[in-house]
Design an enzyme around this catalytic site. Structure first.
Site, PDB file in Angstrom:
ATOM      1  N   ASP A   1      40.368  63.438  31.879  1.00 58.34           N
ATOM      2  CA  ASP A   1      38.963  63.397  31.458  1.00 58.34           C
ATOM      3  C   ASP A   1      38.169  64.519  32.137  1.00 58.34           C
ATOM      4  OD1 ASP A   1      38.890  62.319  33.990  1.00 58.34           O
ATOM      5  OD2 ASP A   1      37.749  60.528  33.443  1.00 58.34           O
ATOM      6  N   SER A   2      38.859  65.313  32.976  1.00 50.60           N
ATOM      7  CA  SER A   2      38.242  66.545  33.483  1.00 50.60           C
ATOM      8  C   SER A   2      37.906  67.480  32.325  1.00 50.60           C
ATOM      9  CB  SER A   2      39.185  67.249  34.470  1.00 50.60           C
ATOM     10  OG  SER A   2      40.470  67.417  33.913  1.00 50.60           O
TER      11      SER A   2
ATOM     12  N   ASP B   1      44.009  60.210  29.860  1.00 53.66           N
ATOM     13  CA  ASP B   1      43.084  59.453  30.706  1.00 53.66           C
ATOM     14  C   ASP B   1      42.267  58.463  29.886  1.00 53.66           C
ATOM     15  OD1 ASP B   1      43.120  59.875  33.437  1.00 53.66           O
ATOM     16  OD2 ASP B   1      41.862  61.673  33.355  1.00 53.66           O
TER      17      ASP B   1
ATOM     18  N   LYS C   1      46.286  56.827  31.829  1.00 51.64           N
ATOM     19  CA  LYS C   1      45.951  56.788  33.266  1.00 51.64           C
ATOM     20  C   LYS C   1      44.588  56.143  33.403  1.00 51.64           C
ATOM     21  CE  LYS C   1      44.803  60.662  35.769  1.00 51.64           C
ATOM     22  NZ  LYS C   1      43.406  60.343  36.163  1.00 51.64           N
TER      23      LYS C   1
ATOM     24  N   GLU D   1      41.578  54.757  36.541  1.00 52.54           N
ATOM     25  CA  GLU D   1      41.166  54.860  37.945  1.00 52.54           C
ATOM     26  C   GLU D   1      40.919  53.474  38.543  1.00 52.54           C
ATOM     27  OE1 GLU D   1      37.864  57.579  38.406  1.00 52.54           O
ATOM     28  OE2 GLU D   1      38.936  59.185  37.371  1.00 52.54           O
TER      29      GLU D   1
ATOM     30  N   GLU E   1      44.190  61.148  44.887  1.00 54.84           N
ATOM     31  CA  GLU E   1      43.298  62.324  44.891  1.00 54.84           C
ATOM     32  C   GLU E   1      42.530  62.444  46.208  1.00 54.84           C
ATOM     33  OE1 GLU E   1      40.967  62.934  41.357  1.00 54.84           O
ATOM     34  OE2 GLU E   1      39.828  64.565  42.278  1.00 54.84           O
TER      35      GLU E   1
HETATM   36  O1  KIV Z   1      40.923  64.277  34.799  1.00 53.93           O
HETATM   37  C1  KIV Z   1      41.797  64.869  35.456  1.00 53.93           C
HETATM   38  O2  KIV Z   1      42.122  66.039  35.232  1.00 53.93           O
HETATM   39  C2  KIV Z   1      42.442  64.115  36.526  1.00 53.93           C
HETATM   40  C3  KIV Z   1      43.215  64.906  37.529  1.00 53.93           C
HETATM   41  C4  KIV Z   1      42.276  65.669  38.358  1.00 53.93           C
HETATM   42  C5  KIV Z   1      44.134  64.056  38.306  1.00 53.93           C
HETATM   43  O3  KIV Z   1      42.318  62.937  36.606  1.00 53.93           O
END
Ligand code: KIV
Length: 274
Positions: free
Chosen positions: A49-50, A88, A118, A120, A187
């Site tokens: 989600d980056s 994510d 993924k 959090e 992280e």
């Molecule tokens: O969103 C992302 O790119 C991430 C990584 C930084 C692990 O969660």
């Protein structure tokens, strides 16, 4: 009869089995062309989600939606062939209940065709992780610094710098592993803590700013390529693409301004009209 692909993608059980073995190589990608390049060298491609920061210029990942993740997840699946693609779950798509998480994860998996999701959170998300994994959704955990919680954390500070802060992070790691996650991203966690967690839990730890003590590493592709205007201090730059791209754009603009660009006669061998 189903059509079987001759190339088999890496699976969650294969990544899980890498615990203590060859390091898990993981990078982010959000689009087909970079996914094709990352696919040649990485075990896992993370559609992180980056993308909210990198593609959309948001300051945090909070505004990212499920539809954004699915769209880019599909693009990465089309661009790649062998790596496991993990997408994510964005903020707000899984925290309300395990049922909400299941519906969001199923949308991600059906619509993007990715191999896992993924999310959090540690102890608080363990019940949800168990619910998903028992229902056919491979889950990668994410503990330590959890950027989706920026508004309650207040800053993107490294976690577990003092030994007195370690216990809740260790509990998160154990909870995620015992709930059935196939691996966990750690992280911005101090090296001794990352080493301790990696020794204590049975699934691969994938560090980002968490040292080589982990079972693998993930970075944001644009950060390690030197394309992001800003990147965390721990990111090693393997490229310096930003200045290279800018120089190419500058040269292009200057050619166009001086009318030095070729016409169709050059490109297609056509005769110019006199
Ligand atoms: O969103 C992302 O790119 C991430 C990584 C930084 C692990 O969660």
């Amino acid at each position: 009869m189903s059509v079987q692909s001759t190339i088999k993608r890496k699976t969650a059980p294969e990544i899980r089995a890498r615990k203590g073995g060859d390091p898990v190589v993981m990078l982010t990608s959000y689009h087909a062309h970079t996914a094709a390049l990352v696919d040649r060298y990485c075990d896992v491609i993370l559609v992180g989600d980056s993308l909210g920061n990198v593609m959309h210029g948001f300051e945090t990942t909070v505004p990212v939606t499920l539809d954004m993740m699915i769209l880019q997840g599909r693009a990465v699946m089309r661009g790649s062939k062998e790596a496991m693609v993990v997408v994510d779950m964005p903020f707000g798509s899984y925290e309300a209940s395990k049922e909400q998480a299941f519906h969001s994860a199923v949308r991600i998996m059906k619509e993007s065709l990715c191999g896992g999701v993924k999310l959090e959170g540690g102890v608080k998300m363990a019940e949800t992780i168990r619910f998903l994994t028992e229902r056919g959704v491979p889950v990668m955990g994410h503990i330590g610094l959890t950027p989706q919680s920026i508004n309650t954390l207040g800053s993107f500070r490294a976690q577990g710098r003092e030994e007195s802060d370690w216990a809740p992070i260790e509990a998160d790691a154990r909870a995620v592993a015992e709930a059935g996650a196939f691996s966990v991203v750690i992280e911005a966690v101090a090296e001794p803590l990352a080493a301790k967690i990696t020794k204590d839990i049975a699934i691969p730890t994938i560090g980002i700013g968490a040292s080589a003590a982990c079972d693998g590493q993930v970075l944001v592709l644009e950060d390690m390529l030197g394309l992001s205007p800003w990147a965390p201090k721990f990111v090693k730059r393997f490229g310096d693409l930003g200045p290279g791209i800018e120089a190419a754009i500058r040269d292009y603009a200057s050619e166009v301004r001086s009318r030095a660009f070729p016409g169709p006669q050059h490109v297609y061998g056509m005769k110019a009209k006199s």
